[in-house]
Design an enzyme around this catalytic site. Sequence first.
Site, mmCIF file in Angstrom:
data_model
loop_
_atom_site.group_PDB
_atom_site.id
_atom_site.type_symbol
_atom_site.label_atom_id
_atom_site.label_comp_id
_atom_site.label_asym_id
_atom_site.label_seq_id
_atom_site.Cartn_x
_atom_site.Cartn_y
_atom_site.Cartn_z
ATOM 1 N N ASN A 1 -15.673 -7.180 -5.962
ATOM 2 C CA ASN A 1 -14.605 -8.291 -6.664
ATOM 3 C C ASN A 1 -13.982 -8.460 -5.033
ATOM 4 O OD1 ASN A 1 -12.386 -9.168 -7.566
ATOM 5 N ND2 ASN A 1 -11.545 -7.982 -9.068
ATOM 6 N N TRP A 2 -13.797 -8.916 -4.665
ATOM 7 C CA TRP A 2 -13.090 -9.202 -3.511
ATOM 8 C C TRP A 2 -11.146 -10.467 -3.842
ATOM 9 C CZ3 TRP A 2 -16.601 -12.516 0.567
ATOM 10 C CH2 TRP A 2 -17.833 -11.686 1.075
ATOM 11 N N LYS A 3 -11.346 -10.736 -4.548
ATOM 12 C CA LYS A 3 -9.443 -10.559 -5.306
ATOM 13 C C LYS A 3 -9.521 -11.842 -3.558
ATOM 14 C CE LYS A 3 -8.910 -6.153 -6.985
ATOM 15 N NZ LYS A 3 -8.138 -5.226 -7.676
ATOM 16 N N HIS B 1 -9.127 -9.327 -16.015
ATOM 17 C CA HIS B 1 -8.854 -8.720 -14.801
ATOM 18 C C HIS B 1 -7.499 -8.222 -15.050
ATOM 19 C CE1 HIS B 1 -8.321 -6.481 -11.185
ATOM 20 N NE2 HIS B 1 -9.051 -6.494 -10.924
ATOM 21 N N GLU C 1 -4.902 -7.598 -12.888
ATOM 22 C CA GLU C 1 -4.241 -8.720 -12.093
ATOM 23 C C GLU C 1 -3.736 -9.811 -12.702
ATOM 24 O OE1 GLU C 1 -6.675 -8.268 -8.408
ATOM 25 O OE2 GLU C 1 -5.451 -6.047 -8.670
ATOM 26 N N GLU D 1 -10.621 -0.803 -16.675
ATOM 27 C CA GLU D 1 -10.359 -0.187 -15.331
ATOM 28 C C GLU D 1 -8.731 0.310 -15.631
ATOM 29 O OE1 GLU D 1 -11.527 -3.020 -11.596
ATOM 30 O OE2 GLU D 1 -10.711 -4.105 -12.669
ATOM 31 N N GLY E 1 -6.607 -0.299 -6.810
ATOM 32 C CA GLY E 1 -6.052 -0.387 -5.684
ATOM 33 C C GLY E 1 -4.422 1.131 -4.847
ATOM 34 N N GLY F 1 -12.537 -3.314 -6.092
ATOM 35 C CA GLY F 1 -11.847 -3.639 -5.365
ATOM 36 C C GLY F 1 -12.152 -3.674 -3.692
ATOM 37 N N GLY F 2 -11.140 -2.622 -3.761
ATOM 38 C CA GLY F 2 -10.757 -3.012 -1.690
ATOM 39 C C GLY F 2 -12.216 -2.170 -1.168
HETATM 40 P P1 PGA Z 1 -9.821 -1.462 -6.113
HETATM 41 O O1 PGA Z 1 -9.781 -2.693 -7.433
HETATM 42 O O2 PGA Z 1 -11.544 -0.576 -6.200
HETATM 43 O O3 PGA Z 1 -9.361 -2.208 -5.140
HETATM 44 O O4 PGA Z 1 -9.722 -0.251 -6.839
HETATM 45 C C1 PGA Z 1 -10.155 -2.618 -8.344
HETATM 46 C C2 PGA Z 1 -10.863 -3.984 -8.816
HETATM 47 O O5 PGA Z 1 -9.116 -4.390 -9.196
HETATM 48 O O6 PGA Z 1 -11.467 -4.834 -10.173
#
Ligand code: PGA
Length: 253
Positions: free
Chosen positions: A10-12, A98, A100, A168, A174, A235-236
């Site tokens: 997930n590149w966000k 998600h 976010e 999650e 993050g 993500g990261g």
């Molecule tokens: P993260 O994010 O690996 O940076 O914690 C995961 C996500 O939000 O899908």
Amino acid sequence: MVRKTLIAGNWKMNGLLEDGVSLAKGIAQEVKKAGRKDCEFLVCPPFTLLSSVKKAIKGSKVMLGAQDCHYAEKGAHTGDISPLMLKDLGCQYVIVGHSERRTDHYESNELIRKKAEAAINAGLKVIICIGETEAEKDAGKTISVCTAQIEGSVPEISNAQNTVIAYEPVWAIGTGRTPTAAEVEEVHAAIRKVVSKKLGRAISNKMRLLYGGSMKPTNAKELLALPDVDGGLIGGASLKVADFMAIGDASKQ
Ligand code: PGA
């Protein structure tokens, strides 16, 4: 077990054209080299990069996904993207719900369910995200929060082919913090039970459940070895070819 591992990035809101294309090419190259039959790889770049990433991964087995969609097919929804548009662009997957988006865009379970249903009807597979906040965890509400999110945001038309659920914990995203392996397994086993009650045991046994939230090469092996964890939503660590592939390697049993 019939559940094939899914390693999803997930590149966000990250990546300009050059970086995004080079990341996608790097992943495609490594996935080809790895030649895994037991594991699928998916990248979910921002909308702006979908088209170029699609070209960059062409000829590899890397799949393309988006990070959100609207529930309508088309129409007066300024700034939104429909599932059909994503399908048209070559996406196989879309992430919905998600945390976010639940937080930044006030998305409710009901809205997420509508998005998931529309995406499935458009021929996409969905990754539906759930997870508790730190306050909810501290109050001992992890399982009840996840249960309510599944009940509210997983549509009746979901099955093991068209739906993946990603657990999650909001406080792990993050932050570099993760639940213990035992906690993750407890939640995943509980999720499988809730899915079984909602959609039946046959579907629940085959549905893939991903863990997400600070998954890194250093902790991936332990998390991916858990019986009810069928992959990761990353993500990261999905923004670096080496880290993303190292997480893939960690899924080898
Ligand atoms: P993260 O994010 O690996 O940076 O914690 C995961 C996500 O939000 O899908």
